[in-house]
Design a protein around this motif. Sequence first.
Motif, PDB file in Angstrom:
ATOM      1  N   UNK A 140      31.620  38.342  38.089  1.00  0.00           N
ATOM      2  CA  UNK A 140      31.804  38.946  39.416  1.00  0.00           C
ATOM      3  C   UNK A 140      31.907  37.868  40.477  1.00  0.00           C
ATOM      4  N   UNK A 141      31.008  36.901  40.412  1.00  0.00           N
ATOM      5  CA  UNK A 141      30.989  35.843  41.430  1.00  0.00           C
ATOM      6  C   UNK A 141      32.301  35.058  41.447  1.00  0.00           C
ATOM      7  N   UNK A 142      32.797  34.727  40.278  1.00  0.00           N
ATOM      8  CA  UNK A 142      34.039  33.946  40.207  1.00  0.00           C
ATOM      9  C   UNK A 142      35.240  34.769  40.674  1.00  0.00           C
ATOM     10  N   UNK A 143      35.288  36.028  40.306  1.00  0.00           N
ATOM     11  CA  UNK A 143      36.397  36.890  40.730  1.00  0.00           C
ATOM     12  C   UNK A 143      36.423  37.038  42.252  1.00  0.00           C
ATOM     13  N   UNK A 144      35.247  37.172  42.854  1.00  0.00           N
ATOM     14  CA  UNK A 144      35.177  37.293  44.312  1.00  0.00           C
ATOM     15  C   UNK A 144      35.705  36.019  44.979  1.00  0.00           C
ATOM     16  N   UNK A 160      42.976  40.690  39.094  1.00  0.00           N
ATOM     17  CA  UNK A 160      41.999  40.116  38.170  1.00  0.00           C
ATOM     18  C   UNK A 160      40.785  41.032  38.138  1.00  0.00           C
ATOM     19  N   UNK A 161      39.959  40.835  37.134  1.00  0.00           N
ATOM     20  CA  UNK A 161      38.758  41.664  36.963  1.00  0.00           C
ATOM     21  C   UNK A 161      37.511  40.801  37.128  1.00  0.00           C
ATOM     22  N   UNK A 162      36.529  41.334  37.844  1.00  0.00           N
ATOM     23  CA  UNK A 162      35.200  40.744  37.915  1.00  0.00           C
ATOM     24  C   UNK A 162      34.234  41.691  37.228  1.00  0.00           C
ATOM     25  N   UNK A 163      33.649  41.227  36.125  1.00  0.00           N
ATOM     26  CA  UNK A 163      32.746  42.077  35.355  1.00  0.00           C
ATOM     27  C   UNK A 163      31.604  41.229  34.820  1.00  0.00           C
ATOM     28  N   UNK A 164      30.400  41.720  34.947  1.00  0.00           N
ATOM     29  CA  UNK A 164      29.228  41.011  34.414  1.00  0.00           C
ATOM     30  C   UNK A 164      29.262  41.060  32.885  1.00  0.00           C
ATOM     31  N   UNK A 205      42.821  42.039  29.322  1.00  0.00           N
ATOM     32  CA  UNK A 205      42.368  41.057  30.303  1.00  0.00           C
ATOM     33  C   UNK A 205      41.822  39.853  29.545  1.00  0.00           C
ATOM     34  N   UNK A 206      42.115  38.670  30.022  1.00  0.00           N
ATOM     35  CA  UNK A 206      41.806  37.441  29.292  1.00  0.00           C
ATOM     36  C   UNK A 206      40.700  36.662  30.011  1.00  0.00           C
ATOM     37  N   UNK A 207      39.561  36.429  29.313  1.00  0.00           N
ATOM     38  CA  UNK A 207      38.480  35.660  29.935  1.00  0.00           C
ATOM     39  C   UNK A 207      38.978  34.288  30.418  1.00  0.00           C
ATOM     40  N   UNK A 208      38.593  33.957  31.647  1.00  0.00           N
ATOM     41  CA  UNK A 208      38.980  32.685  32.235  1.00  0.00           C
ATOM     42  C   UNK A 208      40.367  32.676  32.848  1.00  0.00           C
ATOM     43  N   UNK A 209      41.138  33.721  32.606  1.00  0.00           N
ATOM     44  CA  UNK A 209      42.494  33.804  33.169  1.00  0.00           C
ATOM     45  C   UNK A 209      42.638  35.022  34.088  1.00  0.00           C
ATOM     46  N   UNK A 210      42.265  36.185  33.580  1.00  0.00           N
ATOM     47  CA  UNK A 210      42.336  37.412  34.380  1.00  0.00           C
ATOM     48  C   UNK A 210      41.021  38.188  34.366  1.00  0.00           C
ATOM     49  N   UNK A 255      52.397  40.552  47.686  1.00  0.00           N
ATOM     50  CA  UNK A 255      53.004  39.534  46.820  1.00  0.00           C
ATOM     51  C   UNK A 255      52.232  38.214  46.796  1.00  0.00           C
ATOM     52  N   UNK A 256      51.557  37.844  47.855  1.00  0.00           N
ATOM     53  CA  UNK A 256      50.799  36.587  47.887  1.00  0.00           C
ATOM     54  C   UNK A 256      49.295  36.803  47.779  1.00  0.00           C
ATOM     55  N   UNK A 257      48.900  37.991  47.376  1.00  0.00           N
ATOM     56  CA  UNK A 257      47.477  38.339  47.290  1.00  0.00           C
ATOM     57  C   UNK A 257      47.013  38.383  45.837  1.00  0.00           C
ATOM     58  N   UNK A 258      45.716  38.219  45.658  1.00  0.00           N
ATOM     59  CA  UNK A 258      45.070  38.419  44.361  1.00  0.00           C
ATOM     60  C   UNK A 258      44.026  39.511  44.573  1.00  0.00           C
ATOM     61  N   UNK A 259      44.240  40.650  43.946  1.00  0.00           N
ATOM     62  CA  UNK A 259      43.289  41.755  44.055  1.00  0.00           C
ATOM     63  C   UNK A 259      42.227  41.576  42.980  1.00  0.00           C
ATOM     64  N   UNK A 260      40.997  41.379  43.396  1.00  0.00           N
ATOM     65  CA  UNK A 260      39.880  41.246  42.458  1.00  0.00           C
ATOM     66  C   UNK A 260      39.185  42.598  42.357  1.00  0.00           C
ATOM     67  N   UNK A 261      39.346  43.245  41.225  1.00  0.00           N
ATOM     68  CA  UNK A 261      38.691  44.529  40.971  1.00  0.00           C
ATOM     69  C   UNK A 261      37.322  44.214  40.393  1.00  0.00           C
TER      70      UNK A 261
END
Length: 114
Positions: A85-89, A57-61, A76-81, A29-35
């Motif tokens: 890759x670097x930002x998602x991590x 959230x998604x990390x994709x080049x 998935x929304x750029x800048x929101x979800x 519940x308090x986590x953000x899973x970055x795929x």
Amino acid sequence: MAIINFGGTKEKVVTRKEFSLDKARKVLKNEVVAVIGYGVQGPAQSLNMKDNKINVIIGQAKEYKKDWDRAIADGWVPGKTLFSIEEAVQKGTIIQILVSDAAQRIIGRRSRKT
């Protein structure tokens, strides 16, 4: 737990009986899973988590336009979800790597340069 034979090696595996979806939601519940990666496995796994109310959230080049555009088409929304890759991590508290071995090598090389 179930005991499953994987090519001659018996392993204990947690089942839904021991770890239900409700329990997973509570744990996460308090986590953000970055795929990381929206190629072969990313869509199914991330959309499943999203549908099950897990913060993902998604990390994709962006240079892999086909995968980036498919992520957008899937909602998935750029800048929101949807992020680089670097930002998602940086935003994720749990990182799920779903890119090929070759891509992992490229990503690792690129991250060491920054």
